[in-house]
Design a protein around this motif. Structure first.
Motif, PDB file in Angstrom:
ATOM      1  N   VAL A   1     -10.967  13.473   6.662  1.00 22.39           N
ATOM      2  CA  VAL A   1     -10.819  13.629   5.213  1.00 22.39           C
ATOM      3  C   VAL A   1     -10.441  12.300   4.572  1.00 22.39           C
ATOM      4  N   ALA A   2      -9.473  11.602   5.182  1.00 20.79           N
ATOM      5  CA  ALA A   2      -9.031  10.322   4.636  1.00 20.79           C
ATOM      6  C   ALA A   2     -10.162   9.302   4.615  1.00 20.79           C
ATOM      7  N   CYS A   3     -10.930   9.237   5.705  1.00 19.16           N
ATOM      8  CA  CYS A   3     -12.050   8.292   5.754  1.00 19.16           C
ATOM      9  C   CYS A   3     -13.091   8.630   4.693  1.00 19.16           C
TER      10      CYS A   3
ATOM     11  N   TYR B   1       0.825  -1.205   0.000  1.00 21.07           N
ATOM     12  CA  TYR B   1       0.000   0.000   0.000  1.00 21.07           C
ATOM     13  C   TYR B   1       0.862   1.259   0.000  1.00 21.07           C
ATOM     14  N   ARG B   2       2.009   1.220   0.702  1.00 19.82           N
ATOM     15  CA  ARG B   2       2.886   2.389   0.708  1.00 19.82           C
ATOM     16  C   ARG B   2       3.410   2.687  -0.696  1.00 19.82           C
ATOM     17  N   SER B   3       3.819   1.644  -1.410  1.00 26.15           N
ATOM     18  CA  SER B   3       4.369   1.860  -2.752  1.00 26.15           C
ATOM     19  C   SER B   3       3.295   2.358  -3.712  1.00 26.15           C
ATOM     20  N   LEU B   4       2.095   1.815  -3.591  1.00 25.20           N
ATOM     21  CA  LEU B   4       0.995   2.257  -4.451  1.00 25.20           C
ATOM     22  C   LEU B   4       0.621   3.707  -4.144  1.00 25.20           C
ATOM     23  N   ASP B   5       0.521   4.027  -2.856  1.00 24.82           N
ATOM     24  CA  ASP B   5       0.169   5.389  -2.474  1.00 24.82           C
ATOM     25  C   ASP B   5       1.224   6.380  -2.944  1.00 24.82           C
ATOM     26  N   ASP B   6       2.499   6.036  -2.779  1.00 22.66           N
ATOM     27  CA  ASP B   6       3.573   6.904  -3.240  1.00 22.66           C
ATOM     28  C   ASP B   6       3.470   7.146  -4.739  1.00 22.66           C
ATOM     29  N   ALA B   7       3.223   6.078  -5.490  1.00 19.88           N
ATOM     30  CA  ALA B   7       3.153   6.193  -6.944  1.00 19.88           C
ATOM     31  C   ALA B   7       1.987   7.072  -7.381  1.00 19.88           C
ATOM     32  N   CYS B   8       0.856   6.938  -6.705  1.00 21.25           N
ATOM     33  CA  CYS B   8      -0.320   7.753  -7.051  1.00 21.25           C
ATOM     34  C   CYS B   8      -0.067   9.227  -6.749  1.00 21.25           C
ATOM     35  N   LEU B   9       0.485   9.510  -5.572  1.00 25.91           N
ATOM     36  CA  LEU B   9       0.739  10.897  -5.198  1.00 25.91           C
ATOM     37  C   LEU B   9       1.810  11.516  -6.086  1.00 25.91           C
ATOM     38  N   ASP B  10       2.837  10.760  -6.386  1.00 30.08           N
ATOM     39  CA  ASP B  10       3.917  11.252  -7.240  1.00 30.08           C
ATOM     40  C   ASP B  10       3.379  11.621  -8.625  1.00 30.08           C
ATOM     41  N   TYR B  11       2.529  10.758  -9.182  1.00 28.28           N
ATOM     42  CA  TYR B  11       1.955  11.043 -10.499  1.00 28.28           C
ATOM     43  C   TYR B  11       1.077  12.289 -10.443  1.00 28.28           C
ATOM     44  N   ALA B  12       0.220  12.387  -9.434  1.00 24.84           N
ATOM     45  CA  ALA B  12      -0.683  13.532  -9.337  1.00 24.84           C
ATOM     46  C   ALA B  12       0.091  14.836  -9.224  1.00 24.84           C
ATOM     47  N   ARG B  13       1.143  14.848  -8.429  1.00 22.98           N
ATOM     48  CA  ARG B  13       1.952  16.057  -8.289  1.00 22.98           C
ATOM     49  C   ARG B  13       2.674  16.398  -9.585  1.00 22.98           C
ATOM     50  N   ALA B  14       3.112  15.379 -10.307  1.00 21.38           N
ATOM     51  CA  ALA B  14       3.814  15.620 -11.568  1.00 21.38           C
ATOM     52  C   ALA B  14       2.884  16.234 -12.615  1.00 21.38           C
ATOM     53  N   VAL B  15       1.666  15.726 -12.741  1.00 17.64           N
ATOM     54  CA  VAL B  15       0.760  16.286 -13.739  1.00 17.64           C
ATOM     55  C   VAL B  15       0.325  17.694 -13.349  1.00 17.64           C
TER      56      VAL B  15
ATOM     57  N   VAL C   1      -3.865  10.321   0.099  1.00 17.37           N
ATOM     58  CA  VAL C   1      -2.512   9.995   0.557  1.00 17.37           C
ATOM     59  C   VAL C   1      -1.956  11.146   1.399  1.00 17.37           C
ATOM     60  N   ALA C   2      -2.146  12.377   0.939  1.00 15.92           N
ATOM     61  CA  ALA C   2      -1.636  13.529   1.674  1.00 15.92           C
ATOM     62  C   ALA C   2      -2.262  13.622   3.063  1.00 15.92           C
TER      63      ALA C   2
ATOM     64  N   PHE D   1      -0.820  11.238   9.669  1.00 16.69           N
ATOM     65  CA  PHE D   1      -0.911  10.372  10.851  1.00 16.69           C
ATOM     66  C   PHE D   1      -0.382   8.962  10.618  1.00 16.69           C
ATOM     67  N   ASP D   2       0.054   8.641   9.407  1.00 13.06           N
ATOM     68  CA  ASP D   2       0.678   7.359   9.094  1.00 13.06           C
ATOM     69  C   ASP D   2       2.170   7.590   8.905  1.00 13.06           C
ATOM     70  N   PRO D   3       3.003   7.198   9.862  1.00 11.69           N
ATOM     71  CA  PRO D   3       4.443   7.476   9.757  1.00 11.69           C
ATOM     72  C   PRO D   3       5.072   6.932   8.488  1.00 11.69           C
ATOM     73  N   ALA D   4       4.521   5.867   7.945  1.00 10.12           N
ATOM     74  CA  ALA D   4       5.096   5.272   6.741  1.00 10.12           C
ATOM     75  C   ALA D   4       4.950   6.184   5.524  1.00 10.12           C
ATOM     76  N   LEU D   5       3.971   7.095   5.568  1.00  6.72           N
ATOM     77  CA  LEU D   5       3.736   8.002   4.455  1.00  6.72           C
ATOM     78  C   LEU D   5       4.218   9.413   4.750  1.00  6.72           C
ATOM     79  N   ALA D   6       4.759   9.637   5.925  1.00 13.79           N
ATOM     80  CA  ALA D   6       5.101  11.006   6.344  1.00 13.79           C
ATOM     81  C   ALA D   6       6.130  11.652   5.419  1.00 13.79           C
ATOM     82  N   VAL D   7       6.962  10.825   4.765  1.00 11.37           N
ATOM     83  CA  VAL D   7       7.962  11.359   3.865  1.00 11.37           C
ATOM     84  C   VAL D   7       7.319  12.091   2.697  1.00 11.37           C
ATOM     85  N   ARG D   8       6.024  11.797   2.426  1.00 16.35           N
ATOM     86  CA  ARG D   8       5.352  12.374   1.271  1.00 16.35           C
ATOM     87  C   ARG D   8       4.501  13.586   1.641  1.00 16.35           C
ATOM     88  N   ARG D   9       4.690  14.144   2.811  1.00 19.09           N
ATOM     89  CA  ARG D   9       3.865  15.274   3.223  1.00 19.09           C
ATOM     90  C   ARG D   9       4.124  16.534   2.397  1.00 19.09           C
ATOM     91  N   GLY D  10       5.381  16.755   2.041  1.00 16.12           N
ATOM     92  CA  GLY D  10       5.762  18.042   1.460  1.00 16.12           C
ATOM     93  C   GLY D  10       5.162  18.324   0.117  1.00 16.12           C
TER      94      GLY D  10
END
Length: 277
Positions: free
Chosen positions: A217-219, A80-94, A262-263, A268-277
């Motif tokens: 928001v996440a829910c 789930y972390r890898s999928l979430d990262d990939a989705c957020l990365d793509y959205a930010r890129a577009v 994802v944002a 509140f999910d430490p595994a995704l905290a790297v993607r906050r910025g």
């Protein structure tokens, strides 16, 4: 040399590397690349390949066929972390490229969102759906009434909404978009899809409000995305998403909602905290 995808055997997910071999992200690459569209397309292809591999390896777990072992739990967490990262990365890129996601992007990102939700489910990482505990349980048999999208709090759209059946007696029963589209009579299917997309858009737009609670928001987003995506699978045993004819414009809403989810969870999910910025 060009930036490249690192996607090795037995690796869950993928990541980008610069021409010099350093880890990087799609959003960091597209700003200075001569062919950013090509990079975005490569990202989607790599995500698609990663999901095909994940479905082969973890299909039984994602489908609820067995309970996860400790190793399974670690693998599902990485998935789930890898999928979430990939989705957020793509959205930010577009967003950087000012591109509008097309139907292919929406299908791949939508499938990734559904797979992420299914991976988080056995890990007990899904929060309550909007109006959870406030609806009555339906009885057996045909239920008479009409379906409506009910907002938890119209003044606070980040709290989300869901489909509800309001019976002639005034009872409120849970409803899904799938039931509305395929198991109900007299439904304007295109209007239902439009209303659902507008509900997703409302939460996504309100997610950045200073009063918005990231967990809420996440829910809200996870439920609306799950409900929409389950109603748009290629088949009952498939997680692949397909858009209805003439609904390709929904792709951008799905991609934006996926990124907002994802944002929000990264707070509140430490595994995704790297993607906050």
């Amino acid at each position: 040399m060009r930036p490249r995808i690192i996607q090795q055997d037995n690796q869950i997910g993928f990541h980008w590397a610069t021409a010099g071999g350093l880890p990087t992200t799609l959003v960091d690459l597209v700003g200075d690349d001569d062919e950013p569209d090509r990079l975005a397309a490569t990202h989607l292809s790599a995500l698609d390949d990663a999901m095909i591999d994940a479905a082969r390896r973890f299909g039984e777990l994602l489908g609820g066929g067995r309970r996860p072992t400790q190793q399974d739990r670690e693998d599902l967490a990485e998935l789930y972390r890898s999928l979430d990262d990939a989705c957020l990365d793509y959205a930010r890129a577009v967003d950087v490229l000012d591109m509008r996601p097309d139907s292919r992007a929406g299908r791949i990102i939508g499938t990734a969102v559904l797979m992420s939700i299914l991976a988080r489910q056995p890990l007990d990482m899904l929060g309550p759906a909007p109006l959870d505990g406030e609806l009555q349980e339906p009885t057996l048999g045909v239920v008479g009434g009409y379906g409506e999208m009910v907002y938890v709090d119209a003044a606070r759209p980040w709290k989300g909404s869901r489909w509800v059946v309001r019976t002639e007696s005034g009872a409120r029963l849970p409803l899904t978009l799938s039931m509305l589209l395929f198991d109900s009579s007299g439904t304007n299917r295109d209007a239902a899809r439009t209303e659902h997309i507008e509900a997703l858009r409302a939460v996504t737009s309100a997610a950045a409000h200073p009063d918005a609670d990231p967990y809420g928001v996440a829910c809200a987003l996870d439920w609306l995305l799950y409900d929409y995506l389950m109603a748009h699978r290629d088949g009952p045993d498939s997680a692949e998403i397909v858009f209805a004819k003439g609904r390709d414009g929904d792709a951008g809403v799905v991609v934006a909602a996926a990124a907002a989810s994802v944002a929000a969870r990264a707070t509140f999910d430490p595994a995704l905290a790297v993607r906050r910025g």
